[in-house]
Design an enzyme around this catalytic site. Structure first.
Site, PDB file in Angstrom:
ATOM      1  N   SER A 196       0.808  -1.221   0.000  1.00 40.59           N
ATOM      2  CA  SER A 196       0.000   0.000   0.000  1.00 40.59           C
ATOM      3  C   SER A 196       0.842   1.272   0.000  1.00 40.59           C
ATOM      4  O   SER A 196       1.772   1.423   0.797  1.00 40.59           O
ATOM      5  CB  SER A 196      -0.929   0.014   1.222  1.00 40.59           C
ATOM      6  OG  SER A 196      -1.643   1.238   1.269  1.00 40.59           O
ATOM      7  N   SER A 238      -0.705   4.177   0.487  1.00 43.47           N
ATOM      8  CA  SER A 238      -1.476   5.144   1.272  1.00 43.47           C
ATOM      9  C   SER A 238      -0.648   5.804   2.375  1.00 43.47           C
ATOM     10  O   SER A 238      -0.735   7.031   2.557  1.00 43.47           O
ATOM     11  CB  SER A 238      -2.717   4.472   1.875  1.00 43.47           C
ATOM     12  OG  SER A 238      -3.634   4.136   0.863  1.00 43.47           O
ATOM     13  N   THR A 264      -8.730  -1.967   2.672  1.00 43.43           N
ATOM     14  CA  THR A 264      -8.518  -2.515   1.341  1.00 43.43           C
ATOM     15  C   THR A 264      -8.855  -4.002   1.344  1.00 43.43           C
ATOM     16  O   THR A 264      -9.328  -4.542   2.348  1.00 43.43           O
ATOM     17  CB  THR A 264      -7.077  -2.236   0.851  1.00 43.43           C
ATOM     18  OG1 THR A 264      -6.962  -2.603  -0.524  1.00 43.43           O
ATOM     19  CG2 THR A 264      -6.039  -2.978   1.680  1.00 43.43           C
ATOM     20  N   LYS A 311     -13.432  -5.003   2.929  1.00 48.16           N
ATOM     21  CA  LYS A 311     -14.399  -3.901   2.780  1.00 48.16           C
ATOM     22  C   LYS A 311     -15.818  -4.306   3.158  1.00 48.16           C
ATOM     23  O   LYS A 311     -16.574  -3.490   3.705  1.00 48.16           O
ATOM     24  CB  LYS A 311     -14.368  -3.368   1.348  1.00 48.16           C
ATOM     25  CG  LYS A 311     -13.047  -2.709   0.982  1.00 48.16           C
ATOM     26  CD  LYS A 311     -13.048  -2.199  -0.449  1.00 48.16           C
ATOM     27  CE  LYS A 311     -11.676  -1.623  -0.802  1.00 48.16           C
ATOM     28  NZ  LYS A 311     -11.646  -1.049  -2.157  1.00 48.16           N
ATOM     29  N   ASP A 341     -14.445   5.042  -2.757  1.00 47.12           N
ATOM     30  CA  ASP A 341     -13.935   4.386  -3.967  1.00 47.12           C
ATOM     31  C   ASP A 341     -14.671   4.835  -5.228  1.00 47.12           C
ATOM     32  O   ASP A 341     -14.053   5.103  -6.262  1.00 47.12           O
ATOM     33  CB  ASP A 341     -14.074   2.864  -3.854  1.00 47.12           C
ATOM     34  CG  ASP A 341     -12.971   2.232  -3.025  1.00 47.12           C
ATOM     35  OD1 ASP A 341     -11.866   2.807  -2.957  1.00 47.12           O
ATOM     36  OD2 ASP A 341     -13.205   1.158  -2.449  1.00 47.12           O
TER      37      ASP A 341
END
Length: 256
Positions: free
Chosen positions: A12, A14, A57, A61, A97
């Site tokens: 990731s 992020s 992720t 979800k 998203d």
């Protein structure tokens, strides 16, 4: 403290993106990764870690949707949550998203789209994008109401100009999201291929052989990330300005 929950999660970007934003804006916060193997523990872990917010992720979800104390906005229709925010004693679930994906493909001139996969990301995108769905098994397709749905075995139309991969195929392997012969039939008629994974996957490599315009998941990552950050900080941001910051650090990451 903020984190991203996933399995796998070490790929990731992020944390890189959000920590760079915190530094640029002089915000005294940090953002990390959390490998969560059991999705049923997501809210329990959120509270145990005493964090302010989290992104979610694959493959958690839908667990986040089921277990959040409250779900708001478009996430209620999608049935999947990718952002969790602490509000008092409650953990609130949202989904950024769908709108992030729409922003990412704004430049594409397409008429007919096909989504590969039937998980949380597929649900999010299908809610804001008119598209058909194809998935390996029929069971997950039942949740896509008012959509044309197919499995590998009964896909009988190939005249799509936008093909979107929402599966994890190619994330940590060399797999394609569906049988190669079917993909090749789709790519012969398509103009665009988009993968929500933010690297060049086997899916995108194959698309390029058919001269399709391709895009990985970086743009979607950036725009959904900005919307999530607004929820984390509980304030509106200058999206254009913040997007520049996110893309700046992601480009630096590619170089080094």
């Amino acid at each position: 403290m903020f984190v991203i929950f996933g399995n796998p999660v070490n790929h990731s970007k992020s944390p890189l993106m959000h920590n760079y934003f915190f530094k640029k804006y002089g915000i005294n916060e940090c953002y990390g990764r959390y490998l969560l193997e059991n999705g049923e523990e997501i809210i329990e872990k959120f509270k145990e870690l005493n964090i302010k917010g989290a992104n979610v992720t694959v493959p958690h979800k839908e667990w986040a949707f089921k277990l959040a104390d409250e779900v708001r906005g478009i996430a209620k229709e999608i049935g999947a949550v990718n952002t969790l925010v602490k509000e008092g004693d409650k953990v609130i679930g949202y989904n950024t998203d769908a709108l992030g994906f729409l922003e990412a493909i704004r430049e594409f001139d397409y008429k007919k789209a096909l989504i590969i996969g039937a998980g949380g990301t597929a649900k999010a995108i299908s809610l804001v994008l008119k598209a058909d769905i194809v998935n390996r098994s029929e069971n997950r397709l039942k949740s896509f109401k008012n959509k044309n749905t197919f499995t590998w075995n009964n896909l009988d139309t190939f005249d799509y100009d936008l093909i979107i991969n929402t599966t994890s195929a190619g994330l940590n392997d060399d797999n394609l999201p569906m049988p190669e012969d079917l993909l090749e039939k789709l790519f012969k008629n398509a103009k665009y291929a988009v993968d929500v994974i933010y690297k060049e996957t086997p899916f995108l490599k194959l698309a390029k052989k058919f001269n399709l315009k391709t895009k990985d998941g970086l743009d979607m990552l950036v725009y959904q990330g900005i919307l999530a950050m607004e929820l984390f900080l509980d304030k509106k941001l200058n999206k254009k300005e913040v997007a520049k910051i996110y893309f700046e650090v992601l480009k630096l990451d590619k170089i080094f």
